[in-house]
Scaffold this active site. Sequence first.
Site, PDB file in Angstrom:
ATOM      1  N   ALA A   1       0.835  -1.208   0.000  1.00 20.22           N
ATOM      2  CA  ALA A   1       0.000   0.000   0.000  1.00 20.22           C
ATOM      3  C   ALA A   1       0.865   1.251   0.000  1.00 20.22           C
ATOM      4  O   ALA A   1       0.457   2.289  -0.512  1.00 20.22           O
ATOM      5  CB  ALA A   1      -0.917   0.005   1.228  1.00 20.22           C
TER       6      ALA A   1
ATOM      7  N   GLU B   1       3.704   1.637  -4.036  1.00 19.12           N
ATOM      8  CA  GLU B   1       3.212   1.995  -5.365  1.00 19.12           C
ATOM      9  C   GLU B   1       2.535   3.381  -5.349  1.00 19.12           C
ATOM     10  O   GLU B   1       2.719   4.188  -6.261  1.00 19.12           O
ATOM     11  CB  GLU B   1       2.228   0.911  -5.827  1.00 19.12           C
ATOM     12  CG  GLU B   1       1.612   1.122  -7.178  1.00 19.12           C
ATOM     13  CD  GLU B   1       2.569   0.810  -8.319  1.00 19.12           C
ATOM     14  OE1 GLU B   1       3.751   0.533  -8.060  1.00 19.12           O
ATOM     15  OE2 GLU B   1       2.104   0.875  -9.480  1.00 19.12           O
TER      16      GLU B   1
ATOM     17  N   SER C   1       3.095   5.992  -3.291  1.00 25.55           N
ATOM     18  CA  SER C   1       4.050   7.103  -3.196  1.00 25.55           C
ATOM     19  C   SER C   1       4.865   7.226  -4.472  1.00 25.55           C
ATOM     20  O   SER C   1       5.173   8.333  -4.919  1.00 25.55           O
ATOM     21  CB  SER C   1       4.996   6.906  -2.012  1.00 25.55           C
ATOM     22  OG  SER C   1       4.251   6.831  -0.830  1.00 25.55           O
TER      23      SER C   1
ATOM     24  N   CYS D   1      -6.081   6.138   5.151  1.00 30.90           N
ATOM     25  CA  CYS D   1      -4.671   5.724   5.043  1.00 30.90           C
ATOM     26  C   CYS D   1      -3.886   5.911   6.349  1.00 30.90           C
ATOM     27  O   CYS D   1      -3.755   7.018   6.856  1.00 30.90           O
ATOM     28  CB  CYS D   1      -3.992   6.514   3.930  1.00 30.90           C
ATOM     29  SG  CYS D   1      -2.274   6.009   3.712  1.00 30.90           S
TER      30      CYS D   1
ATOM     31  N   GLU E   1       7.415  12.119   2.770  1.00 30.64           N
ATOM     32  CA  GLU E   1       8.199  11.676   1.612  1.00 30.64           C
ATOM     33  C   GLU E   1       8.065  12.649   0.461  1.00 30.64           C
ATOM     34  O   GLU E   1       9.042  13.013  -0.182  1.00 30.64           O
ATOM     35  CB  GLU E   1       7.599  10.365   1.108  1.00 30.64           C
ATOM     36  CG  GLU E   1       8.275   9.131   1.560  1.00 30.64           C
ATOM     37  CD  GLU E   1       7.532   7.928   0.998  1.00 30.64           C
ATOM     38  OE1 GLU E   1       6.696   7.387   1.721  1.00 30.64           O
ATOM     39  OE2 GLU E   1       7.798   7.530  -0.141  1.00 30.64           O
TER      40      GLU E   1
HETATM   41  C1  HEM Z   1       0.536   9.148  -1.735  1.00 34.75           C
HETATM   42  C2  HEM Z   1       0.549   8.069  -1.049  1.00 34.75           C
HETATM   43  C3  HEM Z   1      -0.651   7.304  -0.576  1.00 34.75           C
HETATM   44  C4  HEM Z   1      -1.967   7.341  -0.975  1.00 34.75           C
HETATM   45  C5  HEM Z   1      -2.607   8.226  -2.026  1.00 34.75           C
HETATM   46  C6  HEM Z   1      -2.678   6.358  -0.173  1.00 34.75           C
HETATM   47  C7  HEM Z   1      -4.040   6.117  -0.248  1.00 34.75           C
HETATM   48  C8  HEM Z   1      -4.743   5.266   0.592  1.00 34.75           C
HETATM   49  C9  HEM Z   1      -6.188   5.113   0.611  1.00 34.75           C
HETATM   50  C10 HEM Z   1      -7.157   5.837  -0.297  1.00 34.75           C
HETATM   51  C11 HEM Z   1      -6.495   4.201   1.574  1.00 34.75           C
HETATM   52  C12 HEM Z   1      -7.904   3.766   2.026  1.00 34.75           C
HETATM   53  C13 HEM Z   1      -8.388   2.497   1.372  1.00 34.75           C
HETATM   54  C14 HEM Z   1      -9.832   2.144   1.700  1.00 34.75           C
HETATM   55  O1  HEM Z   1     -10.586   2.940   2.237  1.00 34.75           O
HETATM   56  O2  HEM Z   1     -10.236   1.023   1.372  1.00 34.75           O
HETATM   57  C15 HEM Z   1      -5.246   3.749   2.157  1.00 34.75           C
HETATM   58  C16 HEM Z   1      -5.128   2.809   3.172  1.00 34.75           C
HETATM   59  C17 HEM Z   1      -3.922   2.325   3.629  1.00 34.75           C
HETATM   60  N1  HEM Z   1      -2.661   2.834   3.348  1.00 34.75           N
HETATM   61 FE1  HEM Z   1      -2.232   4.365   2.109  1.00 34.75          FE
HETATM   62  N2  HEM Z   1      -1.787   5.750   0.675  1.00 34.75           N
HETATM   63  C18 HEM Z   1      -0.544   6.299   0.476  1.00 34.75           C
HETATM   64  C19 HEM Z   1       0.635   5.992   1.139  1.00 34.75           C
HETATM   65  C20 HEM Z   1       0.749   5.030   2.101  1.00 34.75           C
HETATM   66  C21 HEM Z   1       1.976   4.710   2.829  1.00 34.75           C
HETATM   67  C22 HEM Z   1       3.305   5.444   2.646  1.00 34.75           C
HETATM   68  C23 HEM Z   1       1.691   3.643   3.637  1.00 34.75           C
HETATM   69  C24 HEM Z   1       2.566   2.890   4.626  1.00 34.75           C
HETATM   70  C25 HEM Z   1       3.832   2.975   4.745  1.00 34.75           C
HETATM   71  C26 HEM Z   1       0.291   3.299   3.434  1.00 34.75           C
HETATM   72  C27 HEM Z   1      -0.354   2.256   4.053  1.00 34.75           C
HETATM   73  C28 HEM Z   1      -1.732   2.070   4.033  1.00 34.75           C
HETATM   74  C29 HEM Z   1      -2.412   1.014   4.768  1.00 34.75           C
HETATM   75  C30 HEM Z   1      -1.736  -0.048   5.636  1.00 34.75           C
HETATM   76  C31 HEM Z   1      -3.794   1.171   4.530  1.00 34.75           C
HETATM   77  C32 HEM Z   1      -4.945   0.353   5.109  1.00 34.75           C
HETATM   78  C33 HEM Z   1      -5.531   1.078   6.294  1.00 34.75           C
HETATM   79  C34 HEM Z   1      -6.751   0.400   6.898  1.00 34.75           C
HETATM   80  O3  HEM Z   1      -7.437  -0.354   6.222  1.00 34.75           O
HETATM   81  O4  HEM Z   1      -7.027   0.680   8.066  1.00 34.75           O
HETATM   82  N3  HEM Z   1      -0.245   4.160   2.502  1.00 34.75           N
HETATM   83  N4  HEM Z   1      -4.198   4.429   1.551  1.00 34.75           N
END
Ligand code: HEM
Length: 407
Positions: free
Chosen positions: A245, A248, A250, A356, A365
């Site tokens: 997550a 890709e 970032s 997120c 970052e």
């Molecule tokens: C520009 C960068 C990023 C974007 C646009 C993004 C976007 C998102 C979005 C939209 C979700 C919600 C998904 C849902 O509602 O089903 C999500 C969840 C998540 N993201 Fe990101 N993300 C980013 C960077 C990151 C980074 C850097 C990490 C960890 C190092 C991360 C880890 C996670 C995890 C573990 C979830 C699941 C959270 C949960 O279900 O409680 N993401 N992300």
Amino acid sequence: MTTPAEQPHEAPAARDFPLRRTCPFAPPAAYAELRAEQPVAPVTLPTGRPAWVVTRYEDVRELLADPRASADIRRPAFPALGEGEQEVGARLRPFIRTDAPEHTRYRRMLLPEFTVRRVRAMRPAVQALVDELVDTMLAGGAPADFVPLYANAVSTSVICELLGIPRENLEFFRDVTRISGSRHSTAEQVSEALGGLFALLTDLIRAREKDPGDDLLSRLVVQHLRTGALTLPELLSTVGITINAGRETSTNMLALSTLLLLRRPDLVAELRADPALMPAAVDELLRVMSIADSIPLRVAAEDIDIPGGTLPRDEGVIALLAGANHDPEQFAHPERVDFHRPSNHHVAFGYGVHQCIGQHLARLELEVALGTLIRRVPTLRLAEPDAEVAFKHDSATFGIERLMVAW
Ligand code: HEM
């Protein structure tokens, strides 16, 4: 003769989903039509299954805050965009695709690792990594492909730093994410890619069991694996989804933001004149690009009424983040990149309990990586015609395949 009121109601035709972007920095044009005319619209997914899409800001937030909107990938109507994703997801159960109370248990374990304070403490390490990667890119000479050399290298190195994983596996991580995030991958291909990742992580976990360090993986091992709160497969799935997550997304944000800034020297000039604008700029870029547009996949566990319509029980629904982030009711002139928006409560990181968890890290970052490029490589330019930039239309998050640059 029938009057219009007596005519049978015609169900609107389902569009094929996903729709394609024509401009890389804006949602597909049809989202505006959907927002205006069909705020809850039927679609047909690449798997051939039906689902609904929601495009208005208010509807997207209501839906994602509703506990009846289930993220459980095992539900038959789960609107996966590829067969492989659902089959493997139902087996591995990454916590992003689970509901409370299971989801809450994982989220509680990880939250302390992603607080603003902890992420702030990572800034010097992230800056050092970014400086090193700028040095490497410059030393390699132009033209260079920005995507693997900088965008992917930064995002993967930061995740490795967070988890305490050696950085020699940059390409390996890239391949795992590409295969597991592609709509065209079969269940076998996804399983094989994740199997390789899990084998590597298992070795690292075994080493941490003997000799824990000061990193996220060690803390998860000591606090949750050793105590029996997490089994090894649960730990692997949790670390695996964090890598997938976070990498890709970032990578894509960094590459697309750089392309946009290369096309808009006026915006770069603003950032140069006032570097304190960077945090607001990053949030505006996140809103405009909305690269994780169709990541929030849900199933209505009951009939759910939102202002735009009703989502029928046991049917799949996708909360389109790019639709919400370009809703003119919420954002004046949504297509404009404006680093001075008075309020920018975008949903680029989702909304509700699955919002997120890595968002502070992602912002850090982007701030450091874009700020450093502007400062250290002021002559950065495209080294190929605009029309040759290759975009990722078929992956879970929108991005750039290859971006040739020079300086
Ligand atoms: C520009 C960068 C990023 C974007 C646009 C993004 C976007 C998102 C979005 C939209 C979700 C919600 C998904 C849902 O509602 O089903 C999500 C969840 C998540 N993201 Fe990101 N993300 C980013 C960077 C990151 C980074 C850097 C990490 C960890 C190092 C991360 C880890 C996670 C995890 C573990 C979830 C699941 C959270 C949960 O279900 O409680 N993401 N992300």
